[in-house]
Design an enzyme around this catalytic site. Structure first.
Site, PDB file in Angstrom:
ATOM      1  N   GLY A  48       8.351 -41.972 -24.124  1.00 16.87           N
ATOM      2  CA  GLY A  48       8.363 -42.478 -25.497  1.00 16.87           C
ATOM      3  C   GLY A  48       9.769 -42.608 -26.057  1.00 16.87           C
ATOM      4  O   GLY A  48      10.089 -43.598 -26.726  1.00 16.87           O
ATOM      5  N   CYS A  49      10.601 -41.634 -25.775  1.00 14.20           N
ATOM      6  CA  CYS A  49      11.973 -41.656 -26.302  1.00 14.20           C
ATOM      7  C   CYS A  49      12.808 -42.750 -25.644  1.00 14.20           C
ATOM      8  O   CYS A  49      13.644 -43.375 -26.289  1.00 14.20           O
ATOM      9  CB  CYS A  49      12.624 -40.289 -26.133  1.00 14.20           C
ATOM     10  SG  CYS A  49      11.783 -39.005 -27.093  1.00 14.20           S
ATOM     11  N   THR A  50      12.570 -42.987 -24.361  1.00 11.93           N
ATOM     12  CA  THR A  50      13.276 -44.064 -23.668  1.00 11.93           C
ATOM     13  C   THR A  50      12.828 -45.413 -24.224  1.00 11.93           C
ATOM     14  O   THR A  50      13.669 -46.288 -24.495  1.00 11.93           O
ATOM     15  CB  THR A  50      13.038 -43.983 -22.151  1.00 11.93           C
ATOM     16  OG1 THR A  50      13.550 -42.730 -21.680  1.00 11.93           O
ATOM     17  CG2 THR A  50      13.728 -45.125 -21.423  1.00 11.93           C
TER      18      THR A  50
END
Length: 154
Positions: A48-50
């Site tokens: 998700g952060c990527t």
């Protein structure tokens, strides 16, 4: 840093002093006079952060066109940010809030009490919060929310 509180639209954004990927100290006040999107995210190199970071990267020119800057903040160490930014060619600043003091000052709560929250703040030229978007699971929506708000503020 001040104690944790709920921030609202119209509040002054708390200043911070955090190291970037190269270890330079960066402050929110360094950007006074420029709209800033400050996004808190859980951890470098997670799916998700990527996706969120790459969405900010892919639309970075849209932010620059309205004169805005993007700052990502997580608890990852500066060297981890350097690897993450290099791997994904991120053109914006990543800051390391290893003790969580800035996350706390912004009132960014953990999801389910364990996962660091994902919250984006759009801060105007005067350091006032113009928009807050919180969604742990709609990571890329943070980018479109921020662009929409900056378009209205411009």
């Amino acid at each position: 840093m001040t104690a944790s509180k709920t921030l609202n639209v119209g509040d002054k954004a708390p200043d911070f002093h955090l190291p970037d990927a190269e270890g330079r100290m960066i402050s929110l006040s360094d950007y006074r006079g420029v709209p800033v999107v400050v996004y808190f995210y859980p951890k470098d190199d997670t799916p998700g952060c990527t996706a969120e970071a790459c969405a900010f990267r892919d639309q970075y020119e849209d932010f620059k066109q309205v004169g805005a800057e993007v700052i990502g903040i997580s608890s990852d160490a500066p060297d981890r940010h350097a690897r993450f930014a290099g791997k994904h060619r991120l053109p914006f600043v990543l800051l390391s809030d290893q003790d969580g003091a800035v996350r706390k000052a912004y009132g960014v709560a953990a999801t389910f009490g364990i996962l660091p929250g994902r919250v984006t703040f759009v801060i105007d030229r005067d350091g006032v919060i113009g928009h807050i978007f919180s969604s742990q699971f709609r990571a890329t929506r943070h980018v479109s929310e921020a662009i929409d708000v900056l378009g209205r503020l411009a």
